[in-house]
Every structure is written in C-alpha cells, then in structure tokens.
Design an enzyme around this catalytic site. Structure first.
Site, PDB file in Angstrom:
ATOM      1  N   GLU A 280      -6.017   4.532   5.647  1.00 51.32           N
ATOM      2  CA  GLU A 280      -5.264   5.580   4.961  1.00 51.32           C
ATOM      3  C   GLU A 280      -5.343   6.901   5.726  1.00 51.32           C
ATOM      4  OE1 GLU A 280      -5.672   5.164   0.768  1.00 51.32           O
ATOM      5  OE2 GLU A 280      -4.944   7.170   0.337  1.00 51.32           O
ATOM      6  N   GLU A 283      -3.015   6.600   8.496  1.00 50.55           N
ATOM      7  CA  GLU A 283      -1.645   6.732   7.991  1.00 50.55           C
ATOM      8  C   GLU A 283      -1.297   8.206   7.749  1.00 50.55           C
ATOM      9  OE1 GLU A 283      -0.916   4.639   4.319  1.00 50.55           O
ATOM     10  OE2 GLU A 283       1.207   5.226   4.285  1.00 50.55           O
ATOM     11  N   CYS A 300      -5.059   3.694  -4.399  1.00 48.91           N
ATOM     12  CA  CYS A 300      -6.178   2.827  -4.806  1.00 48.91           C
ATOM     13  C   CYS A 300      -6.097   2.383  -6.254  1.00 48.91           C
ATOM     14  CB  CYS A 300      -7.511   3.553  -4.660  1.00 48.91           C
ATOM     15  SG  CYS A 300      -7.748   4.206  -3.041  1.00 48.91           S
ATOM     16  N   SER A 320       0.917   6.015  -0.107  1.00 54.17           N
ATOM     17  CA  SER A 320       0.312   5.321   1.022  1.00 54.17           C
ATOM     18  C   SER A 320       0.606   3.833   0.896  1.00 54.17           C
ATOM     19  CB  SER A 320      -1.200   5.544   1.022  1.00 54.17           C
ATOM     20  OG  SER A 320      -1.821   4.581   1.843  1.00 54.17           O
ATOM     21  N   LYS A 359      -6.578  -3.713 -12.689  1.00 55.89           N
ATOM     22  CA  LYS A 359      -6.911  -4.499 -11.494  1.00 55.89           C
ATOM     23  C   LYS A 359      -6.586  -5.974 -11.699  1.00 55.89           C
ATOM     24  CE  LYS A 359      -8.601  -1.523  -8.525  1.00 55.89           C
ATOM     25  NZ  LYS A 359      -7.887  -1.336  -7.244  1.00 55.89           N
ATOM     26  N   GLU A 362      -3.018  -6.154 -10.906  1.00 56.71           N
ATOM     27  CA  GLU A 362      -2.825  -5.957  -9.469  1.00 56.71           C
ATOM     28  C   GLU A 362      -3.096  -7.255  -8.696  1.00 56.71           C
ATOM     29  OE1 GLU A 362      -4.298  -2.610  -6.327  1.00 56.71           O
ATOM     30  OE2 GLU A 362      -5.897  -3.762  -7.247  1.00 56.71           O
ATOM     31  N   GLU A 367       2.888  -9.535  -4.333  1.00 57.69           N
ATOM     32  CA  GLU A 367       2.662  -9.007  -2.970  1.00 57.69           C
ATOM     33  C   GLU A 367       1.256  -9.327  -2.478  1.00 57.69           C
ATOM     34  OE1 GLU A 367       3.140  -6.587  -5.543  1.00 57.69           O
ATOM     35  OE2 GLU A 367       5.312  -6.724  -5.469  1.00 57.69           O
ATOM     36  N   CYS A 504     -12.422   6.101 -11.735  1.00 59.62           N
ATOM     37  CA  CYS A 504     -12.848   4.758 -12.138  1.00 59.62           C
ATOM     38  C   CYS A 504     -14.076   4.765 -13.047  1.00 59.62           C
ATOM     39  CB  CYS A 504     -13.137   3.920 -10.909  1.00 59.62           C
ATOM     40  SG  CYS A 504     -11.765   3.906  -9.761  1.00 59.62           S
TER      41      CYS A 504
END
Lengths: 581, 164
Positions: A280, A283, A300, A320, A359, A362, A367, A504
C-alpha cells in the site's frame, strides 16, 4: 453550567442541569435497571424498565429520558416503581422464546440478567409466540426476529454511528419487526455487515453466523493441514471472555490455545499487515509520482469497502487496490506457504480469527480466490474462538505464553497497530518515510492520528513532500471525510478509514461489553504490543523481506498483482435489487 | 435506473416535481408520500427509492413509514377499492362475516387486489357511520347495515360496470 439540587432515595445530590435521573442516580450509587437504553446512542424510554417514582408526578417516570429538576424527590426503589418494572419486564418476556439454554447470548443476555436481578420467578402472561423465519442470508450476521424485544438499539447504532440505516422498524403494533426495508434479507440490503448491531443487541436477536462446527470438522480431518491467522485486535480483547480486563495483552496465550485446539500452524495476520504496508505504501508513492488518483483510501476494513461500494461507488478508483491483510494471508497460505513447506496447497485449510463479522463476507467474495481456491476458508469472530476454547476445556488465563510459527507468524509493531484507528496510517508513515528519504524516522509515534476522536488529521513532511493525511473510524465519521473530499474542501493525500468505532478493537466480532472504557483499554493494549516488539517498522520484517526475495520479487510486481490486489464492485444504496435496474 | 418499471411513463415528471419541492427535507416525508400515492395510486419500490434519494433519507426510513400507516399501499389498488370497517360498533355487529364473505367472493385476502385489477380489499377503523354498522365503502359509495348475503349482488353491479 447551572446546577440542580435534588433528592434521590433520601440522599441530596447536585448535578448539572440537563442530567437525567438515571445519570444522577449513579452519583448516589444507585444503578437503575435499563434495557433499551444505550449510553450515548439510544435513549428513547420505550422499554419502561427504568421507571422511578418522582414525588408529585402523576405517573412513574422513565429515568433514562427524564431530566432532573430543582427540588425533585426521586424514589428509585419504591414498591410502586419496583412493581411496575417487574410488570413491564414480564410483559417483555410474555412473547419471548424460552430458549435461553440454546441461545447464542446465553449468559451474556441483558434480558436474562435483568430477569435475574429483578427476581422474576414467574411470567404471569403468555402471549402468542412469534414465528418469523431466521434471516441467515449473509455469511456474517443472523437475524432472529423472534427474540427481538424492539428496543431499537441496533436501529440507533446503524443510523447514527454508522450512517447506514440498514435495519429499521417495520410495520406496527404486534407485527412490528426490525429489519431491512421491504423485509428483505440482510444480504440483499445496503448493509455493510459490520456487526455493530450485534454488539448493541441486548438479546439473541442478532448474532454472528457461527462457523465453529466447520472448523472443528477441519481440525478433526487428518487429511487437512489447518492453518490459522489471528487479527491484531483479537489478542487484546479475547481475555475478556475469560475474566481478564479489556486490553490485557494475551498474544502468547492465544497462540497456546490455538495450538491446543489442534491447528497445524499458528500464524499471524500481523505478518500480512506488514506486507500490506509495503504494497500500500508503494501504491501511495506510485500515485503521488504519477498524478493520482488522490486521495487514496485504505482498504483493510471490509465494512468500509462494502459501504463505499454501496454509497460512494464513484470513489472506487480512490480506494487502494490492496487486499486486506486477512485476504493477503489467505492468498499466500495457499501458494507461498505450501511451496515453502512442501505440502499440497489443496490440503490446506485457512481459518481466520477476526474481531469482525464483515470479514466472513469478505472471505466469500468471488474476487478472493486468487490462489486457485477460496483463499480463506472459515472466519471466526473473537467470540466464536472463545466458545471453542471453552468447549475444549482450556483454562485460558493459565495457559503458557507461546510463540507464533515461522514464517507467516513473524511481525512488527507496525503490523500490530492495524488493530486500532490510526494504526494503518502510522505504520504506513513509518515505512514510506524511510523508503523515500532513506533516513531513519526520528520518533516512531505519530501521535496526532492516535486516540478515539472521530476524525483526525496530520501533516507529515517526507523529504520535500508534505503529506496530508486523515483518519476516520465509524462510518458516520467516514462519511464526513468523504463528503469533504467530494466537495473539494480537503486536499488530503492519504485517508485511513475503519468501519467500526475505535477501529478493529471495537469490531462487531469482539467480546460484547458495556464497560465505558473497554475501547480505550484495548487501544492501550495494542500500543503496548507495538512498544514491546523488537522491530516496529514493516519494511524491516525479515520474513516479509524473504517473501519478496523468494517469491513476490518486488512490491506491485506481477505476482503481487495476481495475489495481493483486488477490484471492487459498484452497488446500490437501495439494495441489490436496484443494482441491475 | 430505468423509470418505467410497471409505472406509466407520464407520472414521472410530476413525481419528480413533488420530490424536488422537498429536496433534502426529511421532515416532509409523510407529505411527499401522500402526494405521490395520490398521483400513482400506490407506492411501489421504485417510487420509494426516488423519494429516499430526493429527501436524502435511507430506503428503510421511507419503507418504515409506508409500512406503519395502513393508508399507504405498496401494491396497486383496484379500480374499485372496498373498505370494510372493523371499528368497535361494526365489529360487534358482524363486519367480520362481511369481510370473510368478500374475501371468499373475490378470492383475495384483505390487503390484496384481484388479478384483473378490478377490486382491492382493505380493512379500516371506523368510517364515522356507526349507526349504520356494519359499514363498508366502495370508492365513494357507502353501504350500511350490510348483510353477507348481499355481497354477491353488490359486486355483480361493479363487475358489470367495470368490464363495460
């Protein structure tokens, strides 16, 4: 500020004008029971279990919404108040399923605790039991409207703290339920699956989708090589499930517990948090040198990603492309790791321990299959892991401190602080500064981005560049920053967003607590982990360096793009049925 | 987003105009819902989405209000809207039998419309004509002292008119 003097249960007390009876009573050591009330979020006086007697008032008054008045005399425990509270509690219980022993909130249920506290031994009324279908449409959250007591705490959190409004009161009277518009399943609504509703729910009407049985089955299967990763915020919270205070750093015990449960390798998401910083950070530098698009947002937090996809799809190219640390881990655990260890990638099962319900979603996104398999097989919340530890009969608090396995268990302080708001930004600055200037960063702590303030800003001078950064946590705060960016009122380069309040550490999969300072303590725990680690900068992680040498070759390289970066999807803020209209 | 899903194209400009008058004003929600239902006849999902978008509220907030008030309907209503009173006086004097007979004759439940779009059936609380209980209305016509056995004949007249 003007003060008001009143008498509560015979004791005189002086409090600022505008204080509620509930708050004033605390000052004289009286805890009035509450149920629909959630400090700072929901005060609507609807459940009527906080009724108190106010002398001269015609009726009993709800303490959570009644402001004190000069000369007021309050009785919090008069026979009339006590009887009314018991009666109201019995009415709430009159259509509540008798399923305490099999309920996911058994022993952490506020209704159950209140019934005990108020000595309810009989429910004199038997209303018809509702019979709604469970909503298990999403891999993250289960809704059980049968157990819902209509307190609206979830509604308030979703609307005010997250600014999402995915669950609302529907219909009216006996037919009232709380759920998405048009009674649609949660998965089809514009819900980010963050689970803040779950941690706000006093009962078992909202809870995480449980995958512990699937994980037990994998652990029992001799043909599976089961590896586990632990998110940074888990180690400072799981102790709460075993009587330790919030923020107690239990990294070593967590590792020991996982090993005793039978995981073949105990690895750390902090390792891929370090890797995220390399990718990141590279990037960000690439975007700075090649004209954007800027600002760049962090990626994230899967709740934030889903929020952006639903509510601000026009910003997709500002996010990102880095996968989250969980997903980077999954992709490597089924490619790099089996290659190094000489095992068949098809035999590897990847389990994540996350402070997060989003999560779970996710991990199941289409993907997230770049290893050729579903990269992460099962995601357990901190709460689910605690249940497995209890089931296995492990005495968590007295477990020895053990170390993570090599190589995916090696991490730095920079990886650790991903667990709290501001952490990704601080970790990124530590690395980007040194990559750009080739000099050592003087003082590692980026104090302006620390703490629980909703939106934080900092300016960092890196060589001849002035980097403007912002940090927000809780989606209602994120929205403020996003709107300023869209209205061109801010010229940030880099923005960290965490979906949940506190980051988190306050995730929807964390132990449920009503302690005011739990988030603060967990955050202090996270910074303690950082301070205590010998290496505190991601680019100095030797295992990450070796990963690049042996496998990835270079940041943003071909292999990285294949395994560590992803794409996003345009969704509708009005739910999935409006996406293709 | 296509605008014509199940709705006549010509209502959209007027609908847009109503919403535009209250852009960003969440306190106008009920008023806007009223006017939009008057215009369209009911409040289908795409209309609720337009309202949510225009007033800058969540779809949940719009649907929560729509589903709370029985006046608002999410389904198209029939050419003839039958309302049966279930207020106390009508209830005591047999409006439930009237309702049941209507449900049987029309083959629908209260809250629904017939497939041919001719009739919709709903329950209301007190029409203010308790002296004539049980009472029902069909559009602007009021029927008092209704006997269940009179239902088929009443419906026949509307059917004849509706088909013509």
């Amino acid at each position: 500020m003007a003060e008001v003097t009143l008498t509560i249960d015979g004791q005189q007390v002086k409090v600022p004008k505008g204080t509620t009876i509930l708050q004033a009573a605390r000052q004289v050591g009286r805890e009035i029971p509450t149920l629909c009330y959630l400090e700072g979020i929901n005060a609507i006086g609807s459940c009527r279990v906080c009724l108190v007697e106010v002398q001269g008032a015609k009726t009993l008054m709800p303490a959570c919404v009644t402001e004190v008045a000069e000369g007021m005399t309050v009785l919090t425990n008069s026979p009339a108040a006590r009887r009314a509270r018991q009666l109201n509690l019995e009415l709430i219980l009159s259509d509540h399923p008798d399923e305490c022993t099999t309920c996911p909130r058994n022993q952490s249920c506020e209704l159950q605790a209140l019934a005990e506290k108020m000595n309810i031994r009989e429910v004199r009324f038997r209303g018809p039991r509702p019979n709604y279908a469970l909503d298990a449409s999403s891999p993250s959250i289960v809704r059980d409207p049968n157990k819902c007591i209509l307190c609206r705490r979830c509604v308030a959190v979703c609307e005010q703290v997250q600014g999402v409004g995915a669950v609302v009161p529907l219909e009216r009277g006996y037919r009232t339920t709380i759920g998405p518009a048009f009674h649609e399943p949660l998965l089809e609504a514009a819900c980010v699956l963050c689970g803040q509703c779950v941690v706000a729910c006093p009962v078992g009407a909202l809870y995480e989708r449980d995958y512990t049985e699937e994980v037990w089955a994998a652990l029992a299967d001799p043909n599976r090589h089961v590896v586990v990763q632990t998110a940074p915020a888990v180690r400072v919270a799981i102790g709460e499930e075993f009587g330790l205070p919030p923020g107690a750093v239990t990294t070593g015990k967590l590792v020991a517990a996982l090993r005793r449960l039978g995981f073949d390798r105990v690895f750390d998401t902090n390792f891929t948090a370090d890797l995220t910083i390399i990718e990141e950070g590279s990037e960000l530098l690439h975007r700075l040198q090649n004209g954007g698009p800027l600002p760049m947002f962090t990626s994230c937090s899967p709740g934030w990603i889903k929020y952006m996809e639903h509510f601000y799809p026009e910003l997709i190219e500002h996010i990102s492309t880095c996968k989250s640390p969980q997903q980077m881990f999954g992709a490597l655990a089924k490619t790099y790791y089996p290659q190094q260890a000489g095992i068949d990638p098809a035999a590897v099962t990847v389990v994540s321990i996350m402070p997060c319900t989003a999560k779970k979603y996710e991990a199941q996104r289409p993907e997230m299959n770049s290893s050729g398999f579903q990269d992460v097989d099962y995601v357990l919340t901190t709460r689910e892991l605690a249940r497995m530890i209890k089931t296995a009969g492990l005495d968590f608090a007295s477990l020895p401190e053990e170390e993570y396995d090599d190589p995916l268990g090696i991490s730095t302080g920079a990886g650790a602080i991903f667990g709290t708001t501001g952490g990704v930004m601080e970790a990124a600055v530590r690395t980007v500064y040194e990559i750009v200037t080739k000099n050592e960063l003087p003082g590692l702590d980026l104090l302006p981005v620390r703490g629980l303030e909703g939106v934080k800003e900092a300016t960092v001078t890196i060589g001849d560049t002035t980097l403007k950064v912002a940090v927000a946590h809780g989606l209602a705060n994120a929205r403020k920053v996003v709107e300023r960016v869209l209205n061109k009122e801010a010229d940030y380069h880099f923005i960290e967003i965490m979906c949940c309040p506190g980051g988190c550490i306050g995730g929807g999969g964390q132990p449920i607590t009503r302690l005011d300072d739990a988030k603060q303590k967990r955050m202090e725990g996270i910074y303690q982990v950082d301070r205590d680690l010998p290496i505190r900068k991601s680019h100095e992680n030797p295992a990450v360096q070796k990963l690049y040498e042996d496998f990835l070759k270079e940041p943003l390289g071909h292999k990285s793009h294949e395994l560590l970066h992803t794409t996003y999807k345009v969704r509708s803020r009005f739910g999935s049925v409006m996406e293709h209209v | 987003m296509s605008k014509s899903v199940g709705l006549q194209e010509e209502v959209w400009p007027e609908l847009e105009r109503i919403i535009q008058e209250h852009r960003g004003d969440r306190s106008a929600l009920i008023q806007v819902l009223h006017r939009c239902q008057e215009l369209v006849g009911y409040l289908p999902r795409e209309v609720q989405v337009k309202i949510a978008e225009g007033l800058e509220v969540s779809l949940g907030e719009v649907y929560g209000v729509v589903s709370f008030y029985s006046l608002f309907s999410t389904k198209p209503r029939g050419k003839y809207r039958i309302s049966v009173c279930k207020g106390t006086a009508c209830y005591v004097r047999g409006s439930m039998e009237v309702l049941e007979r209507l449900e049987k004759e029309l083959g629908i439940k209260a809250g629904d419309s017939t497939d041919d779009g001719l009739f919709s059936l709903e329950v209301v609380r007190c029409l203010g004509a308790c002296g004539l209980s049980p009472v029902m209305t069909i559009n602007d016509n009021t029927y008092g002292l209704v006997k269940p056995d009179a239902i088929p004949q009443i419906l026949r007249a509307y059917r004849a008119a509706g088909v013509a």
